[in-house]
Design an enzyme around this catalytic site. Structure first.
Site, PDB file in Angstrom:
ATOM      1  N   GLU A  40     -27.517 -34.245  18.715  1.00  0.00           N
ATOM      2  CA  GLU A  40     -27.165 -35.125  17.735  1.00  0.00           C
ATOM      3  C   GLU A  40     -27.939 -36.672  17.897  1.00  0.00           C
ATOM      4  O   GLU A  40     -28.418 -36.931  19.198  1.00  0.00           O
ATOM      5  CB  GLU A  40     -25.708 -35.928  18.143  1.00  0.00           C
ATOM      6  CG  GLU A  40     -24.986 -36.816  17.099  1.00  0.00           C
ATOM      7  CD  GLU A  40     -23.637 -37.415  17.485  1.00  0.00           C
ATOM      8  OE1 GLU A  40     -23.200 -36.945  18.588  1.00  0.00           O
ATOM      9  OE2 GLU A  40     -23.102 -37.744  16.621  1.00  0.00           O
ATOM     10  N   LYS A 111     -21.959 -35.292   9.402  1.00  0.00           N
ATOM     11  CA  LYS A 111     -20.719 -35.387  10.271  1.00  0.00           C
ATOM     12  C   LYS A 111     -19.324 -35.854   9.329  1.00  0.00           C
ATOM     13  O   LYS A 111     -19.370 -36.892   8.761  1.00  0.00           O
ATOM     14  CB  LYS A 111     -20.899 -36.416  11.471  1.00  0.00           C
ATOM     15  CG  LYS A 111     -19.971 -36.310  12.550  1.00  0.00           C
ATOM     16  CD  LYS A 111     -20.572 -37.286  13.669  1.00  0.00           C
ATOM     17  CE  LYS A 111     -19.522 -37.305  14.906  1.00  0.00           C
ATOM     18  NZ  LYS A 111     -20.217 -38.190  15.918  1.00  0.00           N
ATOM     19  N   CYS A 152     -20.877 -33.128  17.488  1.00  0.00           N
ATOM     20  CA  CYS A 152     -20.133 -33.979  18.362  1.00  0.00           C
ATOM     21  C   CYS A 152     -18.449 -34.280  18.346  1.00  0.00           C
ATOM     22  O   CYS A 152     -17.821 -33.146  18.279  1.00  0.00           O
ATOM     23  CB  CYS A 152     -20.727 -35.256  18.572  1.00  0.00           C
ATOM     24  SG  CYS A 152     -20.321 -36.107  20.239  1.00  0.00           S
TER      25      CYS A 152
HETATM   26  N1  LIG Z   1     -19.541 -39.197  20.854  1.00  0.00           N
HETATM   27  C1  LIG Z   1     -18.762 -38.694  20.082  1.00  0.00           C
HETATM   28  O1  LIG Z   1     -19.122 -38.368  18.805  1.00  0.00           O
HETATM   29  C2  LIG Z   1     -17.598 -37.857  20.576  1.00  0.00           C
HETATM   30  C3  LIG Z   1     -17.258 -38.160  22.060  1.00  0.00           C
HETATM   31  O2  LIG Z   1     -17.979 -38.574  22.806  1.00  0.00           O
HETATM   32  C4  LIG Z   1     -15.951 -37.652  22.510  1.00  0.00           C
HETATM   33  O3  LIG Z   1     -15.126 -36.965  21.522  1.00  0.00           O
HETATM   34  O4  LIG Z   1     -15.347 -38.012  23.505  1.00  0.00           O
END
Ligand SMILES: NC(=O)CC(=O)C(=O)O
Length: 273
Positions: A40, A111, A152
């Protein structure tokens, strides 16, 4: 299929980040990877207020063109975990896409679930200050079968992946910039859960280390097989890891424990609305 996952430490120098991406892809392709997956925010990871300056059009922007050329040059698939995609003056999409060996984009995913959280005394993120959420799931067709795209924080929302599996996905992509604090307890646990409950391969390339002062990512990029076994895992630092996906393991898991077939959604589908 031999796949490669790139673990990066993306910071604010976009030119350097892109150079790193190119070098990692050349290295992975040189080692026989047929698909390279990036994490990401792979081209830029910085302050909320600076993000939209680094947003691009997809597929009409510079980063897409570079990656399209690299995919063609090496005749490989490139999965871009995410880059910033233009939306407005102060907001961007956080967008993932897949490029095929002809250099064409075969799927784009924005996302959906934004990382708006506060852990008292530990950390606070308000991704929605600078990012606008997407609204559409995206499945892409690969030679090894269908694959569902996500990014993520999405990984904490199992319905998305269940939907992908029911639509025929055998692979789930979860590129990330997962925080170090939450990663220690939740990263592997959730990735393995998504793999086991959907009997899919999970491919999770991550950011590692400090990206902004006081903001650290967990790393531990990994590939999990449909039985929940971690078949490849990155150590500390940046670099490329590899895995061979034996797709017969999907059918083997689904035949041994037919949990996808044994669902009874008629009794609980209203609970997840
Ligand atoms: N950084 C993210 O989008 C998610 C994350 O770090 C987590 O769910 O914990």
């Amino acid at each position: 299929m031999k796949i490669a996952l790139v673990q990066m430490n993306t910071k604010q120098d976009k030119e350097k980040n892109i150079k790193d991406i190119k070098n990692f892809i050349d290295e992975a392709a040189g080692n026989g990877a047929e698909l390279v997956s990036l994490p990401e925010y792979c081209t830029y990871l910085g302050k909320d207020e600076d993000k939209s300056k680094h947003a691009e059009l997809i597929p009409d922007g510079e980063t897409f063109k570079l990656l399209s050329n690299l995919a063609k040059k090496h005749s490989i698939f490139i999965h871009v975990g995410s880059i910033l995609e233009e939306y407005s003056e102060d907001k961007s999409y956080n967008t993932s896409f897949m490029v095929n060996p002809d250099g064409d984009m075969i799927g784009k995913y924005r996302k959906i679930h934004l990382f708006d959280i506060e852990i008292e005394g530990i950390s606070k993120y308000m991704e929605s200050n600078s990012i606008i959420n997407g609204e559409s799931p995206q499945i892409v067709d690969l030679p090894i079968g269908k694959a569902g795209l996500s990014i993520c924080y999405d990984m904490r929302f199992p319905e998305l992946y269940r939907g992908y599996a029911l639509e025929g996905a055998k692979v789930l992509f979860i590129p990330a910039a997962f925080t170090r604090y939450t990663g220690m307890l939740h990263w592997e646990l959730i990735l393995r859960a998504r793999a086991v409950e959907n009997q899919c391969f999970v491919i999770a390339a991550g950011q590692f280390g400090e990206n902004l002062p006081g903001k650290e990512c967990y790393g531990s990029s990994m590939v999990v097989d449909p039985w929940g076994v971690v078949i490849s895992r990155a150590s500390e630092g940046t670099g490329v890891i590899y895995a061979n996906l034996d797709m017969s393991l999907v059918e083997k898991a689904r035949t041994s424990i037919p949990s996808l077939q044994n669902r009874k959604p008629e009794y609980y589908k209203d609970l997840t609305k």
